[in-house]
Design a protein around this motif. Structure first.
Motif, PDB file in Angstrom:
ATOM      1  N   ARG A 191      -1.977   2.602  -4.259  1.00 30.96           N
ATOM      2  CA  ARG A 191      -3.425   2.782  -5.081  1.00 30.96           C
ATOM      3  C   ARG A 191      -4.323   2.054  -4.193  1.00 30.96           C
ATOM      4  O   ARG A 191      -5.200   1.220  -4.604  1.00 30.96           O
ATOM      5  CB  ARG A 191      -3.353   2.086  -6.514  1.00 30.96           C
ATOM      6  N   HIS A 192      -4.709   2.878  -3.168  1.00 28.25           N
ATOM      7  CA  HIS A 192      -5.833   2.399  -2.187  1.00 28.25           C
ATOM      8  C   HIS A 192      -7.257   2.512  -2.936  1.00 28.25           C
ATOM      9  O   HIS A 192      -8.227   1.997  -2.621  1.00 28.25           O
ATOM     10  CB  HIS A 192      -5.750   3.403  -1.087  1.00 28.25           C
ATOM     11  N   ASP A 193      -7.249   3.470  -3.926  1.00 27.81           N
ATOM     12  CA  ASP A 193      -8.763   3.771  -4.739  1.00 27.81           C
ATOM     13  C   ASP A 193      -8.955   2.511  -5.682  1.00 27.81           C
ATOM     14  O   ASP A 193     -10.037   2.380  -5.800  1.00 27.81           O
ATOM     15  CB  ASP A 193      -8.414   4.936  -5.616  1.00 27.81           C
ATOM     16  N   VAL A 194      -7.901   1.656  -5.845  1.00 31.49           N
ATOM     17  CA  VAL A 194      -8.315   0.429  -6.723  1.00 31.49           C
ATOM     18  C   VAL A 194      -8.616  -0.583  -5.627  1.00 31.49           C
ATOM     19  O   VAL A 194      -7.882  -1.135  -4.958  1.00 31.49           O
ATOM     20  CB  VAL A 194      -7.153  -0.024  -7.285  1.00 31.49           C
ATOM     21  N   GLN A 195     -10.041  -1.069  -5.766  1.00 32.46           N
ATOM     22  CA  GLN A 195     -10.364  -2.097  -4.934  1.00 32.46           C
ATOM     23  C   GLN A 195     -10.181  -3.500  -5.163  1.00 32.46           C
ATOM     24  O   GLN A 195      -9.963  -3.673  -6.577  1.00 32.46           O
ATOM     25  CB  GLN A 195     -12.001  -1.781  -4.806  1.00 32.46           C
ATOM     26  N   ASN A 196     -10.210  -4.430  -4.379  1.00 35.64           N
ATOM     27  CA  ASN A 196      -9.795  -5.931  -4.733  1.00 35.64           C
ATOM     28  C   ASN A 196     -10.702  -6.084  -5.854  1.00 35.64           C
ATOM     29  O   ASN A 196     -10.378  -7.084  -6.849  1.00 35.64           O
ATOM     30  CB  ASN A 196      -9.929  -6.672  -3.461  1.00 35.64           C
ATOM     31  N   ILE A 197     -12.064  -6.005  -5.690  1.00 32.40           N
ATOM     32  CA  ILE A 197     -12.935  -6.488  -6.530  1.00 32.40           C
ATOM     33  C   ILE A 197     -12.828  -5.899  -7.953  1.00 32.40           C
ATOM     34  O   ILE A 197     -13.131  -6.468  -9.031  1.00 32.40           O
ATOM     35  CB  ILE A 197     -14.483  -6.273  -6.171  1.00 32.40           C
ATOM     36  N   ASP A 198     -12.143  -4.769  -8.173  1.00 34.72           N
ATOM     37  CA  ASP A 198     -11.968  -4.110  -9.327  1.00 34.72           C
ATOM     38  C   ASP A 198     -10.883  -4.801 -10.019  1.00 34.72           C
ATOM     39  O   ASP A 198     -10.787  -5.055 -11.337  1.00 34.72           O
ATOM     40  CB  ASP A 198     -11.556  -2.756  -9.214  1.00 34.72           C
ATOM     41  N   LEU A 199      -9.838  -5.233  -9.322  1.00 28.51           N
ATOM     42  CA  LEU A 199      -8.748  -6.003  -9.513  1.00 28.51           C
ATOM     43  C   LEU A 199      -9.290  -7.154  -9.966  1.00 28.51           C
ATOM     44  O   LEU A 199      -8.895  -7.880 -11.055  1.00 28.51           O
ATOM     45  CB  LEU A 199      -7.626  -6.248  -8.706  1.00 28.51           C
ATOM     46  N   MET A 200      -9.923  -7.894  -9.255  1.00 27.91           N
ATOM     47  CA  MET A 200     -10.489  -9.440  -9.610  1.00 27.91           C
ATOM     48  C   MET A 200     -11.452  -9.101 -10.908  1.00 27.91           C
ATOM     49  O   MET A 200     -11.119 -10.183 -11.784  1.00 27.91           O
ATOM     50  CB  MET A 200     -11.467  -9.862  -8.855  1.00 27.91           C
ATOM     51  N   ASN A 201     -12.201  -8.296 -11.046  1.00 29.82           N
ATOM     52  CA  ASN A 201     -12.836  -8.236 -12.434  1.00 29.82           C
ATOM     53  C   ASN A 201     -12.139  -7.679 -13.506  1.00 29.82           C
ATOM     54  O   ASN A 201     -12.659  -8.185 -14.729  1.00 29.82           O
ATOM     55  CB  ASN A 201     -14.121  -6.975 -12.171  1.00 29.82           C
ATOM     56  N   LEU A 202     -11.012  -7.156 -13.577  1.00 27.06           N
ATOM     57  CA  LEU A 202     -10.351  -6.846 -14.620  1.00 27.06           C
ATOM     58  C   LEU A 202      -9.132  -7.453 -14.938  1.00 27.06           C
ATOM     59  O   LEU A 202      -8.720  -7.950 -16.155  1.00 27.06           O
ATOM     60  CB  LEU A 202      -9.887  -5.526 -14.417  1.00 27.06           C
ATOM     61  N   ALA A 203      -8.600  -8.247 -13.882  1.00 29.49           N
ATOM     62  CA  ALA A 203      -7.359  -9.056 -14.111  1.00 29.49           C
ATOM     63  C   ALA A 203      -7.495 -10.415 -13.622  1.00 29.49           C
ATOM     64  O   ALA A 203      -6.663 -11.185 -13.952  1.00 29.49           O
ATOM     65  CB  ALA A 203      -6.137  -8.389 -13.401  1.00 29.49           C
ATOM     66  N   GLY A 204      -8.624 -10.848 -12.663  1.00 29.35           N
ATOM     67  CA  GLY A 204      -8.647 -11.942 -12.375  1.00 29.35           C
ATOM     68  C   GLY A 204      -7.816 -12.411 -10.955  1.00 29.35           C
ATOM     69  O   GLY A 204      -7.901 -13.635 -10.472  1.00 29.35           O
ATOM     70  N   PHE A 205      -7.116 -11.382 -10.457  1.00 27.32           N
ATOM     71  CA  PHE A 205      -6.453 -11.734  -9.345  1.00 27.32           C
ATOM     72  C   PHE A 205      -6.545 -10.225  -8.164  1.00 27.32           C
ATOM     73  O   PHE A 205      -7.059  -9.345  -8.956  1.00 27.32           O
ATOM     74  CB  PHE A 205      -4.979 -11.993  -9.306  1.00 27.32           C
ATOM     75  N   CYS A 206      -6.295 -10.532  -7.160  1.00 29.35           N
ATOM     76  CA  CYS A 206      -6.653  -9.302  -6.160  1.00 29.35           C
ATOM     77  C   CYS A 206      -5.086  -9.195  -5.179  1.00 29.35           C
ATOM     78  O   CYS A 206      -4.269 -10.186  -5.342  1.00 29.35           O
ATOM     79  CB  CYS A 206      -7.733  -9.228  -5.634  1.00 29.35           C
ATOM     80  N   ARG A 207      -5.261  -8.554  -4.367  1.00 32.61           N
ATOM     81  CA  ARG A 207      -4.304  -8.298  -3.153  1.00 32.61           C
ATOM     82  C   ARG A 207      -3.998  -9.702  -2.560  1.00 32.61           C
ATOM     83  O   ARG A 207      -2.995 -10.304  -2.527  1.00 32.61           O
ATOM     84  CB  ARG A 207      -4.459  -7.234  -2.297  1.00 32.61           C
ATOM     85  N   ASN A 208      -5.353 -10.153  -2.161  1.00 36.85           N
ATOM     86  CA  ASN A 208      -5.244 -11.713  -1.526  1.00 36.85           C
ATOM     87  C   ASN A 208      -4.818 -12.605  -2.287  1.00 36.85           C
ATOM     88  O   ASN A 208      -3.890 -13.539  -1.721  1.00 36.85           O
ATOM     89  CB  ASN A 208      -6.752 -11.838  -1.019  1.00 36.85           C
ATOM     90  N   CYS A 209      -5.106 -12.458  -3.322  1.00 35.90           N
ATOM     91  CA  CYS A 209      -4.455 -13.601  -4.350  1.00 35.90           C
ATOM     92  C   CYS A 209      -3.136 -13.594  -4.385  1.00 35.90           C
ATOM     93  O   CYS A 209      -2.133 -14.618  -4.186  1.00 35.90           O
ATOM     94  CB  CYS A 209      -4.970 -13.645  -5.665  1.00 35.90           C
ATOM     95  N   LEU A 210      -2.485 -12.249  -4.593  1.00 34.98           N
ATOM     96  CA  LEU A 210      -1.058 -12.114  -4.556  1.00 34.98           C
ATOM     97  C   LEU A 210      -0.492 -12.431  -3.276  1.00 34.98           C
ATOM     98  O   LEU A 210       0.609 -13.271  -3.427  1.00 34.98           O
ATOM     99  CB  LEU A 210      -0.734 -10.748  -5.097  1.00 34.98           C
ATOM    100  N   ALA A 211      -1.179 -12.231  -2.114  1.00 33.72           N
ATOM    101  CA  ALA A 211      -0.421 -12.554  -0.848  1.00 33.72           C
ATOM    102  C   ALA A 211      -0.707 -14.046  -0.868  1.00 33.72           C
ATOM    103  O   ALA A 211       0.460 -14.731  -0.257  1.00 33.72           O
ATOM    104  CB  ALA A 211      -1.256 -11.898   0.174  1.00 33.72           C
ATOM    105  N   ASP A 212      -1.376 -14.895  -1.331  1.00 33.84           N
ATOM    106  CA  ASP A 212      -1.577 -16.429  -1.278  1.00 33.84           C
ATOM    107  C   ASP A 212      -0.327 -16.900  -2.226  1.00 33.84           C
ATOM    108  O   ASP A 212       0.271 -17.887  -1.714  1.00 33.84           O
ATOM    109  CB  ASP A 212      -2.779 -16.812  -1.779  1.00 33.84           C
ATOM    110  N   TRP A 213      -0.160 -16.281  -3.402  1.00 28.89           N
ATOM    111  CA  TRP A 213       1.112 -16.781  -4.101  1.00 28.89           C
ATOM    112  C   TRP A 213       2.175 -16.646  -3.341  1.00 28.89           C
ATOM    113  O   TRP A 213       3.006 -17.257  -3.537  1.00 28.89           O
ATOM    114  CB  TRP A 213       0.955 -15.944  -5.551  1.00 28.89           C
ATOM    115  N   TYR A 214       2.480 -15.284  -2.860  1.00 26.14           N
ATOM    116  CA  TYR A 214       3.652 -15.187  -2.248  1.00 26.14           C
ATOM    117  C   TYR A 214       3.851 -15.942  -1.185  1.00 26.14           C
ATOM    118  O   TYR A 214       4.936 -16.763  -0.982  1.00 26.14           O
ATOM    119  CB  TYR A 214       3.377 -13.656  -1.665  1.00 26.14           C
ATOM    120  N   ARG A 215       2.858 -16.418  -0.070  1.00 29.10           N
ATOM    121  CA  ARG A 215       2.873 -17.443   0.919  1.00 29.10           C
ATOM    122  C   ARG A 215       3.242 -18.554   0.401  1.00 29.10           C
ATOM    123  O   ARG A 215       4.165 -19.558   0.788  1.00 29.10           O
ATOM    124  CB  ARG A 215       1.552 -17.380   1.528  1.00 29.10           C
ATOM    125  N   ASP A 216       2.594 -19.098  -0.791  1.00 30.91           N
ATOM    126  CA  ASP A 216       2.860 -20.483  -1.281  1.00 30.91           C
ATOM    127  C   ASP A 216       4.472 -20.704  -1.724  1.00 30.91           C
ATOM    128  O   ASP A 216       5.072 -21.501  -1.487  1.00 30.91           O
ATOM    129  CB  ASP A 216       2.214 -20.695  -2.708  1.00 30.91           C
TER     130      ASP A 216
END
Length: 96
Positions: free
Chosen positions: A22-47
């Motif tokens: 879903r390249h059409d879904v921007q990280n800012i859209d995810l942040m605005n709707l769900a409070g997390f984005c791909r970068n957040c998920l990557a940080d959680w994965y790394r942690d």
């Protein structure tokens, strides 16, 4: 392996695959709707990886989520945030 852990891992892999498609879904859209984005998920994965004794750098975790280096994803797919997207993002951050 524990069936619960297997199910959780499968759900995680499905989420990652969905976000990669879903390249059409921007990280800012995810942040605005769900409070997390791909970068957040990557940080959680790394942690989680580090907590389990795996060496994983931030960019390596992001590449796992994006399916490519994050800089490449941004170049190919990231669009400039609209004024409305940015305003929603800024408003949400005021409540953090």
């Amino acid at each position: 392996m524990d069936p619960t852990i297997e199910a959780e891992a499968a759900a995680f892999r499905r989420l990652v695959q969905h976000l990669r498609e879903r390249h059409d879904v921007q990280n800012i859209d995810l942040m605005n709707l769900a409070g997390f984005c791909r970068n957040c998920l990557a940080d959680w994965y790394r942690d989680a990886a580090v907590a389990h004794g795996l060496a994983l750098e931030r960019e390596g975790a992001r590449e796992r989520i994006y399916g490519m280096p994050s800089a490449e994803w941004k170049q190919r797919y990231q669009r400039e945030a609209s004024p409305a997207q940015q305003a929603a993002f800024d408003a949400a951050r005021k409540h953090d």
